[in-house]
Design a protein around this motif. Sequence first.
Motif, PDB file in Angstrom:
ATOM      1  N   ASN A 157       5.040   6.495  10.035  1.00 25.91           N
ATOM      2  CA  ASN A 157       5.322   6.693   8.607  1.00 25.91           C
ATOM      3  C   ASN A 157       4.605   5.630   7.781  1.00 25.91           C
ATOM      4  N   ALA A 158       3.765   6.056   6.860  1.00 23.73           N
ATOM      5  CA  ALA A 158       3.146   5.152   5.870  1.00 23.73           C
ATOM      6  C   ALA A 158       2.476   3.935   6.509  1.00 23.73           C
ATOM      7  N   SER A 159       1.729   4.135   7.580  1.00 29.55           N
ATOM      8  CA  SER A 159       1.036   2.990   8.174  1.00 29.55           C
ATOM      9  C   SER A 159       0.030   2.438   7.158  1.00 29.55           C
ATOM     10  N   PRO A 160      -0.199   1.142   7.188  1.00 27.36           N
ATOM     11  CA  PRO A 160      -1.135   0.563   6.210  1.00 27.36           C
ATOM     12  C   PRO A 160      -2.522   1.217   6.278  1.00 27.36           C
ATOM     13  N   LEU A 161      -2.945   1.580   7.488  1.00 34.13           N
ATOM     14  CA  LEU A 161      -4.275   2.191   7.613  1.00 34.13           C
ATOM     15  C   LEU A 161      -4.330   3.530   6.883  1.00 34.13           C
ATOM     16  N   LEU A 162      -3.323   4.367   7.157  1.00 34.26           N
ATOM     17  CA  LEU A 162      -3.252   5.651   6.457  1.00 34.26           C
ATOM     18  C   LEU A 162      -3.211   5.415   4.947  1.00 34.26           C
ATOM     19  N   CYS A 163      -2.356   4.511   4.515  1.00 35.20           N
ATOM     20  CA  CYS A 163      -2.180   4.307   3.067  1.00 35.20           C
ATOM     21  C   CYS A 163      -3.490   3.849   2.431  1.00 35.20           C
ATOM     22  N   LYS A 214      -2.552  16.822   4.946  1.00 31.82           N
ATOM     23  CA  LYS A 214      -4.007  16.950   4.875  1.00 31.82           C
ATOM     24  C   LYS A 214      -4.697  16.019   3.860  1.00 31.82           C
ATOM     25  N   CYS A 215      -5.095  16.550   2.687  1.00 30.82           N
ATOM     26  CA  CYS A 215      -5.930  15.788   1.735  1.00 30.82           C
ATOM     27  C   CYS A 215      -5.296  14.459   1.322  1.00 30.82           C
ATOM     28  N   VAL A 216      -3.960  14.417   1.298  1.00 30.20           N
ATOM     29  CA  VAL A 216      -3.271  13.212   0.816  1.00 30.20           C
ATOM     30  C   VAL A 216      -3.686  11.977   1.624  1.00 30.20           C
ATOM     31  N   GLY A 217      -3.985  12.172   2.913  1.00 30.29           N
ATOM     32  CA  GLY A 217      -4.338  11.041   3.777  1.00 30.29           C
ATOM     33  C   GLY A 217      -5.812  10.684   3.753  1.00 30.29           C
ATOM     34  N   GLY A 218      -6.604  11.368   2.945  1.00 29.63           N
ATOM     35  CA  GLY A 218      -8.037  11.057   2.874  1.00 29.63           C
ATOM     36  C   GLY A 218      -8.735  11.217   4.217  1.00 29.63           C
ATOM     37  N   GLY A 219      -8.121  11.942   5.145  1.00 21.39           N
ATOM     38  CA  GLY A 219      -8.726  12.155   6.464  1.00 21.39           C
ATOM     39  C   GLY A 219      -7.944  11.508   7.590  1.00 21.39           C
ATOM     40  N   LEU A 233       0.823  -1.215   0.000  1.00 24.85           N
ATOM     41  CA  LEU A 233       0.000   0.000   0.000  1.00 24.85           C
ATOM     42  C   LEU A 233       0.857   1.266   0.000  1.00 24.85           C
ATOM     43  N   GLU A 234       2.003   1.239   0.690  1.00 20.61           N
ATOM     44  CA  GLU A 234       2.855   2.440   0.737  1.00 20.61           C
ATOM     45  C   GLU A 234       3.447   2.715  -0.654  1.00 20.61           C
ATOM     46  N   VAL A 235       3.737   1.638  -1.365  1.00 17.49           N
ATOM     47  CA  VAL A 235       4.279   1.816  -2.722  1.00 17.49           C
ATOM     48  C   VAL A 235       3.191   2.401  -3.624  1.00 17.49           C
ATOM     49  N   GLU A 236       1.972   1.859  -3.463  1.00 20.23           N
ATOM     50  CA  GLU A 236       0.865   2.323  -4.314  1.00 20.23           C
ATOM     51  C   GLU A 236       0.536   3.797  -4.040  1.00 20.23           C
ATOM     52  N   LEU A 237       0.503   4.175  -2.754  1.00 19.60           N
ATOM     53  CA  LEU A 237       0.185   5.580  -2.437  1.00 19.60           C
ATOM     54  C   LEU A 237       1.266   6.504  -2.996  1.00 19.60           C
ATOM     55  N   ALA A 238       2.516   6.123  -2.827  1.00 20.38           N
ATOM     56  CA  ALA A 238       3.619   6.951  -3.343  1.00 20.38           C
ATOM     57  C   ALA A 238       3.542   7.055  -4.871  1.00 20.38           C
ATOM     58  N   ARG A 271      11.140  11.302  -5.839  1.00 18.97           N
ATOM     59  CA  ARG A 271      11.187  10.457  -4.644  1.00 18.97           C
ATOM     60  C   ARG A 271      10.132  10.933  -3.653  1.00 18.97           C
ATOM     61  N   VAL A 272       9.697  10.010  -2.773  1.00 16.34           N
ATOM     62  CA  VAL A 272       8.644  10.323  -1.792  1.00 16.34           C
ATOM     63  C   VAL A 272       9.107   9.835  -0.418  1.00 16.34           C
ATOM     64  N   ALA A 273       8.846  10.623   0.621  1.00 11.30           N
ATOM     65  CA  ALA A 273       9.063  10.145   2.007  1.00 11.30           C
ATOM     66  C   ALA A 273       7.820  10.494   2.818  1.00 11.30           C
ATOM     67  N   PHE A 274       7.408   9.580   3.703  1.00 12.50           N
ATOM     68  CA  PHE A 274       6.179   9.804   4.476  1.00 12.50           C
ATOM     69  C   PHE A 274       6.469  10.171   5.927  1.00 12.50           C
ATOM     70  N   PHE A 275       5.542  10.960   6.506  1.00 15.04           N
ATOM     71  CA  PHE A 275       5.621  11.417   7.898  1.00 15.04           C
ATOM     72  C   PHE A 275       4.216  11.357   8.512  1.00 15.04           C
ATOM     73  N   SER A 276       4.122  11.802   9.781  1.00 17.62           N
ATOM     74  CA  SER A 276       2.821  11.775  10.456  1.00 17.62           C
ATOM     75  C   SER A 276       1.978  13.003  10.177  1.00 17.62           C
ATOM     76  N   CYS A 277       2.601  14.114   9.822  1.00 17.34           N
ATOM     77  CA  CYS A 277       1.833  15.346   9.597  1.00 17.34           C
ATOM     78  C   CYS A 277       2.639  16.294   8.723  1.00 17.34           C
ATOM     79  N   GLY A 278       1.980  17.366   8.333  1.00 19.80           N
ATOM     80  CA  GLY A 278       2.580  18.308   7.394  1.00 19.80           C
ATOM     81  C   GLY A 278       3.828  18.991   7.937  1.00 19.80           C
ATOM     82  N   GLN A 279       3.764  19.399   9.206  1.00 25.84           N
ATOM     83  CA  GLN A 279       4.926  20.150   9.705  1.00 25.84           C
ATOM     84  C   GLN A 279       6.169  19.271   9.837  1.00 25.84           C
TER      85      GLN A 279
END
Length: 447
Positions: free
Chosen positions: A300-306, A262-267, A103-108, A120-128
């Motif tokens: 970072n990139a938890s399956p639920l978020l992805c 924000k929007c990238v995580g679908g909520g 899922l992390e590969v697909e979202l990226a 390249r893409v790197a994931f975090f918990s929030c925008g800041q």
Amino acid sequence: MLTGKDLVEEYRRTHPGSQRLHERAAKTFAANGATHIARVLDPFRPYITHAQGSRKWDIDGNEYIDYIMGHGALILGHSHPAVVQAVQEQMAKGVHYGGNHELEVELAELIKSMMPMAERVAFFSCGQEANMMAIRLGRIFTGRKKVLRFQENFHGWADELAHEGSAGVVADKVNVIPFNDLNKVEEELAKKEYAVLLTEGGGAYVNGRVPIDLDFVRALSDLTKKYGTVWVLDEVVTGFRDAPGGWQSVVDVKPDLTTLGKCVGGGLPVGALVGRADIMEVFNPESPPDRHIPHTGTWNASPLLCSAGIAACKLYQGGEPQKKARQLADYLRERGNKVLKERDISGRLYSRTVVHLYLGPIDYEPSDDTMPPTKDIKKIMDPTMEPVHTRLCLHLLQRGIAIFTKGFYILSAAHTMEDVDQTIDAFSDSLDAMLNEGTLGQALRVR
Ligand SMILES: Cc1ncc(COP(=O)(O)O)c(C=O)c1O
């Protein structure tokens, strides 16, 4: 009509459950019972129990048309069926594998398909977090320390991102200058001391409360290149709200790094840093130790978020939700500005899918209502107007409309024309009440 003291009394009378929760919360949360400064209101904001589409309901059964929209994260509206289904299915399969997953590969890959600069893409918990990491990357890449930022741009609360002069902040390597002044930018960049130029996408303060001159933005790429500074565009609000390619695709610019959220995580909570492969090479463990960042982060990139992000980004790809939110915002501005003009109130609704209300002197009539009727930043950010916005916010809440206290309306694709019509009724009724009770202020009467 609700005016004066009656409004607060009536609000308390119709929100007894929220009042009780507020009293409990005030014993625990130091911010007058709230968990975010935007949720502070006198006497209190409603306590929400559930939400769907464009609406939400509080513990006392009051219904609201919601213009907070998850602080801008919900361009699809509350609980979009595709996102709910994806999250429910994923929940049963596991929230966090502590391991790599498809899922992390697909979202990226979805992000890359929409935003071509994302090599390249790197994931975090929030925008800041993404913004903080962007600064670190810039420092390693350039070997410099300083950060150049623009006034009124918002990037988060962390030391080097917070508003200039915020209490407790250590940001001795950050220089904040006015924007729309290319000479000033060049003068600073020419010192060749800056690792990063950080710029808020869409204009300053939540998608353009203070608009940015587009020719100015378009010149930043060449200028930063010329002086060896990394240009970071903060699209935490605008990506993918403004367009599938983000605000950068609308204005046709290519930053070195882009931050998303924000929007990238679908909520669900997310941050992402995307951009040039050579800069992001610092995450590669084979980079020399002095050029390597061991990237950690439990979420970072938890399956639920992805799962939520994939469902949402698939819908963003075609641009339909963004188009619908834009059309509704146009309609809200058009009808709302008529209401203001009919009442000779010196104010305008403007901007794009985050609709801002300007209250103050009309210095000129812009050619379209994406711009405020003044170019004076001091007037746009005038703190003396805050009590007026707060009062309007309470009037609107009592009439079933939830907006940010600072006076902006975040549209989504789940809103409807009927929602906007209902909002305009509440808006005009609230303004009439404020004119009656004298809380709008003399300065806002044109005649
Ligand atoms: C432009 C901008 N950048 C960064 C942030 C920080 O994002 P987060 O709250 O996800 O850390 C915000 C938050 O509203 C924002 O508006």
